[in-house]
Design an enzyme around this catalytic site. Structure first.
Site, short mmCIF file in Angstrom:
data_model
loop_
_atom_site.label_atom_id
_atom_site.label_comp_id
_atom_site.label_asym_id
_atom_site.label_seq_id
_atom_site.Cartn_x
_atom_site.Cartn_y
_atom_site.Cartn_z
N GLU A 70 -5.52 46.66 -14.70
CA GLU A 70 -6.64 47.54 -15.04
C GLU A 70 -7.90 46.74 -15.38
O GLU A 70 -9.01 47.12 -15.01
CB GLU A 70 -6.29 48.45 -16.24
N ASP B 13 0.49 51.77 -4.20
CA ASP B 13 -0.73 52.20 -3.49
C ASP B 13 -1.73 51.11 -3.11
O ASP B 13 -1.96 50.79 -1.94
CB ASP B 13 -1.44 53.32 -4.28
N GLU C 284 -0.31 65.79 -11.33
CA GLU C 284 0.13 64.38 -11.24
C GLU C 284 1.29 64.21 -10.28
O GLU C 284 1.42 63.20 -9.62
CB GLU C 284 0.51 63.86 -12.63
N GLU D 104 -8.90 60.17 -6.22
CA GLU D 104 -8.37 59.79 -4.91
C GLU D 104 -8.62 60.83 -3.83
O GLU D 104 -8.92 60.48 -2.68
CB GLU D 104 -6.86 59.50 -4.99
N THR E 166 -10.63 49.22 -5.05
CA THR E 166 -9.81 50.39 -5.36
C THR E 166 -10.42 51.24 -6.47
O THR E 166 -10.12 52.41 -6.61
CB THR E 166 -8.37 49.97 -5.73
C1 DMJ Z 1 -8.11 54.07 -10.39
O1 DMJ Z 1 -8.22 53.33 -11.55
C2 DMJ Z 1 -7.86 53.19 -9.21
O2 DMJ Z 1 -8.22 53.89 -8.07
C3 DMJ Z 1 -6.45 52.71 -9.10
O3 DMJ Z 1 -6.18 51.99 -7.92
C4 DMJ Z 1 -5.45 53.80 -9.21
N1 DMJ Z 1 -6.04 55.02 -9.55
C5 DMJ Z 1 -7.01 55.09 -10.58
C6 DMJ Z 1 -7.60 56.47 -10.67
O4 DMJ Z 1 -6.71 57.47 -10.41
#
Ligand code: DMJ
Length: 949
Positions: free
Chosen positions: A147, A294, A388, A406, A492
């Site tokens: 994160e 993912d 979720e 997303e 991401t």
């Molecule tokens: C984000 O922090 C990023 O996209 C991460 O890869 C996974 N998803 C969260 C938000 O849902």
């Protein structure tokens, strides 16, 4: 829309880099033509309407960002219900979710480049100054490496990328001297000790001040990490290396990726969800494209786009081939086992996989992207947000929704690729739902339960980093953005990194991997992006024609089982395999099938029956697989039924000024009293009872008469409190927890049980609030005196509350008779009770741990790691004659299958609300005051209408 797509790999005119540039430049033209020939299908949106929607996104961003800056900054996140900052250590721990919070003003850093995309350059300049002045990266706090990398390192690098762009333009940021980059470098060095493992995979957590494994660090003992956690570093780390010339970051991230690639399951080419960082063994062997994996896939493809290193594309293509072979079951994406990829590992999908259609666009595989996106959109239309997790028959599995971006991301990329205005309409719906259901006076609140519309006191930083960026870009034309979005790639977390980094500081030695791919078929490698003229051969209806057959895939009747039935099921002459939902333990034919599948039935001493599977005892390998699936289905079925026994949470919605339905609190139901899922909601002003615990006859009946009484938990049974307030004339009750600081954010909700006696005499609805939610009402009383609430099974649309459908009680004459009508008859009650009893019959499945070879592993719990076989499940005798499916049918009890846009409850509201005699309260007010209140309501409504336009 004329351009090909920001960071849209296939179609991005990538400057200065040879291998990608050639194909990208060519395909960009095709996308242009694809978008310009649009003539039919969804009605095109004119520039004016797009601008209007763009402006609405800007206003929403201001609401979210403004409230964060005003009420939360410098805290990491805003708590939008209580309107304050979330400071780690000062709030009850939420577990892993809190590992994103490092006391480094997370939301501000995550929002930096959004400010520039949204053309808020002045605010960006201010925000950068604040980051440089206030943010400390040296806090004694343990944070998630993943994160911190995607949100903070990515946020600083995105901010730096756009700061230097602005500086070069010559107007803003002229004072900037790479300070954000220096911070990013400092943070990069702080994360490096996490990579001190033999495998090179990083530890999942690190102490920002003390690093890892020192006594003060309080971390470093972990053995496992998720694949995405270890495989989502290369973009930020490579960018940091290339911006600064310090190659170590890119080297570390590459090493982790190389290790993951080595460890892929060689026959399926899939990776598991979690891996041991020391041994490299897969800890969870289930494999999908959502949670836990993912962005590993995302970063392989994007690393190729940004760095131009072919090995990343080769890896991505190999994995993609496996994903499409095993996981993709259009429109579904279902997890499988890495060793047995034909075997589904679960029957539900998580919300994180909604990014995948966007990635498929980047890859150039548009058809399955359109299909999955359409399926997800239909789930959203049913529940307003993507829960979720949801089952293969589109029922809610986990009901939360933390405002994840997303789906908006995929919508944006699909619009860029197809130019189909349908995707603009999708974006419009997302905006409407956010404003209608998530917007609160102090920001946007995560949904605690998409079925009830209740909120969580949470607004994650990714909501600002990603959601507003994608929504704004969706409606923006090239001239609406002050720089060329095509020159950047999205990380991401939607942070922007410039593509020119591909040719800068390329000093990291690349592993020669050629020999590793010789085993693979050449057809795995698409070296070119697809030609969009072939994908959209002058046919503007192409995307629509793919969506059309899926239009009813999620319908109002909650269809069951579009889950793929394996080919073996249809092998000629053979009966389809026995499904867990059809199984009856008294049916001799079923027992015979169990035997063939290697499943034995053991009668336990306590009367229960246990199912155990020994794959080796099955008649054939196909029967063994059927047996595995049967066991897995049985486990899923059982956990689902256990969930369905529970009454779903209820909602307390504050409807009076200045809340007007915007604050929705999650409440626990009662097993007695009026069942709000079967009856119309109860609306009334609140009043505290005396004594506050409600354990004896009330001394203030005049205060609670016709109102919803507030009572404190404790000292007597819930039913006793209910009777006391009912006797005093209350029309409902809210029990507030006496444990200070408790909250539904951190403690599981429970149902208030009866007192073991007949509770049919209790007619009023009773709900339970934890202390934190309860104090929101108590604070409101202190501030505004008159507080009116709605007790219901799910939050009501604010427009319905204000649009004269549910006119505030003080405008209308009271009519006690109507109130009586709202009370259920005792006959109804007993019917309801028996209905609940039937539903509460369920299968109890216990798991028995048994050793078995890895190859026959089975998920032992719907959301846990696969347990090795032998598999075992036990059922109680009550179920032996019970067809579990009968119990599984969705009922109005959990409301999952009701179409929220079309609720029968809303209908009855309309009917009753048109009756001018309806009353929810008995307050007598002087006419001036009534008019003043009414004007306030009208103003609020007008504001709201403006908001929602
Ligand atoms: C984000 O922090 C990023 O996209 C991460 O890869 C996974 N998803 C969260 C938000 O849902």
């Amino acid at each position: 829309m004329s351009e090909a797509g920001g960071a849209l790999g296939c179609g991005s005119p990538v400057p200065q880099r040879a291998p990608w540039n050639l194909v990208a430049a060519a395909t960009a033209l095709y996308l242009v033509s694809a978008t310009s020939v649009w003539t039919a299908g969804a009605t095109p949106m004119n520039r004016e309407e797009k601008q209007k929607l763009g402006n609405q996104v800007l206003e929403m961003f201001d609401h979210a960002y403004g409230n964060y800056m005003e009420h939360a900054y410098p805290a990491d996140e805003l708590m939008p219900l209580t309107c304050r900052g979330r400071v780690r250590g000062q709030e009850p721990s939420r577990g892993d979710v809190d590992d994103a919070l490092g006391k480094f003003s997370l939301t501000l850093i995550d929002s930096l480049d959004t400010l520039v995309v949204l053309n808020k350059t002045k605010e960006f300049e201010d925000a950068v100054r604040k980051v440089l002045r206030d943010v400390n990266l040296d806090n004694d706090v343990v944070v998630s490496v993943f994160e911190t990398n995607i949100r903070v390192l990515g946020g600083l690098l995105g901010g730096h990328s756009l700061a230097i762009m602005l500086k070069e333009k010559g107007e803003y940021m002229q004072w900037y001297k790479d300070e954000l980059l220096q911070m990013a470098k400092q943070l990069g060095y702080k994360l490096l000790p996490a990579f001190n493992t033999t495998s090179g995979l990083p530890y999942p957590r690190i102490n920002l001040k003390f690093g890892i494994r020192k006594p003060e660090a309080r971390t470093g003992t972990e053995t496992d990490t998720c694949t995405a956690c270890a495989g989502t570093l290369i973009l930020e780390f490579a960018a940091l290396s290339r911006f600064t010339g310090a190659t170590i970051f890119e080297e570390y991230a590459r090493k982790a990726l190389d290790f993951l690639w080595e460890k892929r399951q060689r026959s399926s080419n899939l990776v598991g969800v979690t891996i041991n960082i020391h041994t490299g063994d897969w800890v969870r062997k289930d494999s999908g494209v959502g949670a836990g994996i993912d962005s590993y896939y995302e970063y392989l493809l994007k690393a190729y786009v940004l760095l131009g290193d072919d090995s990343f594309l080769e890896r991505f293509n190999t994995h993609y081939d496996a994903i499409m072979r095993y996981i993709s079951q259009p429109p579904l994406l279902l997890d499988v086992h890495i060793h047995k990829p034909m075997l589904n590992a679960r029957t539900w999908m998580d919300a994180l996989l909604a990014f995948f259609p966007g990635l498929q666009v980047l890859k150039g595989d548009i058809r399955p992207a359109i299909e999955t996106h359409e399926m997800l959109y239909q789930v959203i239309k049913k529940h307003n947000f993507l829960p979720e997790a949801f089952t293969t028959d589109f029922r809610v599995h986990w009901a939360q929704h933390p405002l994840r971006p997303e789906f908006a991301e995929s919508t944006y990329f699909l619009y860029k690729a197809t130019g189909d205005p349908y995707y603009l309409e999708v974006g419009k719906t997302l905006i409407e739902n956010l404003n209608k259901y998530a917007r609160v006076p102090c920001g946007f609140a995560a949904m605690k339960d998409v079925r009830t519309g209740s909120h969580e006191d949470r607004m994650d930083s990714f909501f600002l980093a990603e959601m507003f960026k994608y929504l704004y870009l969706l409606f923006a034309d090239k001239e609406d953005i002050i720089f060329d979005i095509e020159d950047y790639i999205f990380t991401t977390e939607a942070h922007l990194l410039p593509l020119w980094l591909s040719t800068t500081n390329q000093r990291v030695s690349k592993k020669n991997t050629t020999s590793e791919y010789t085993e693979l078929d050449d057809s795995n490698f698409d070296w070119t992006c697809p030609n969009t003229q072939i994908l959209f051969p002058n046919d503007p209806l192409y995307a629509q024609s793919i969506r059309e057959p899926l239009k009813n895939v999620v319908d109002k009747s909650c269809p069951r089982g579009i889950i793929r039935v394996r080919e073996e099921s249809f092998r000629s002459g053979a009966k389809p395999p026995l499904r867990a939902r059809d199984f009856m333990a008294t049916n001799p034919e079923h027992l015979e099938i169990l035997k063939k599948m290697g499943v034995s039935l053991i009668h336990l001493k306590d009367g229960r029956v246990q199912l155990v599977q020994h794959a080796i005892q099955a008649a054939s390998s196909i029967d063994a697989e059927d047996g595995l699936r049967f066991m897995q289905e049985m486990i899923e079925l059982s956990s689902q039924q256990q969930k369905e026994q529970q009454l779903p949470p209820r909602a307390v919605q504050i409807v009076s000024h200045p809340f007007f339905g915007r604050v929705v609190l999650t409440a626990g139901p009662a097993q007695f009293g009026l069942d709000l899922s079967k009856h119309k909601e109860t609306r009334g002003f609140v009043a505290s009872s005396k004594p506050y615990n409600g354990c004896s006859e009330l001394t203030n009946p005049e205060a609670v008469m016709g109102k919803i009484a507030l009572i404190q938990r404790g000292q007597c049974m819930f039913a006793e409190k209910a009777r006391n307030i009912q006797n005093a004339g209350a029309i409902g009750g809210i029990v507030i927890d006496d444990n200070e600081g408790s909250s539904s954010d951190t403690a599981p909700l429970f149902q208030m049980a009866g007192d073991g006696k007949d509770t049919d005499d209790i007619k009023i609805p009773m709900l339970f609030l934890f202390s934190k939610e309860g104090s929101i009402i108590l604070d409101a009383i202190r501030e505004y005196e008159e507080v009116e609430v709605l007790l219901s099974d799910k939050a009501k649309d604010r427009a319905a509350i204000l649009k004269g459908k549910m006119i505030p009680s003080y405008i209308i004459n009271s009519n006690p008779e109507m109130e009586n009508e709202e009370q259920p008859s005792s006959e109804n009650d007993s019917q309801n009770q028996s209905a609940e009893q039937i539903i509460s019959i369920s299968q109890a499945v216990d798991l028995v741990d048994q050793e078995a070879p890895e190859e026959s592993s089975l998920s032992s719990h719907s959301d846990s790691s696969p347990a090795d076989t032998d598999n075992a499940a036990s059922i109680s005798p009550a179920e032996q004659t019970l067809n579990p499916m009968e119990n599984q049918e969705p009922t109005s009890l959990d409301g999952e299958c009701t179409d929220l846009d079309n609720q029968p409850q809303e209908q009855s509201e309309t009917e009753e609300d048109s009756n001018p005699n309806v009353s929810w309260g008995k307050k007598v007010q002087p006419i001036d005051s009534i008019l003043a209140d009414w004007n306030e309501d009208i103003e609020a409504f007008e504001m709201m209408e403006k908001d929602e336009l």
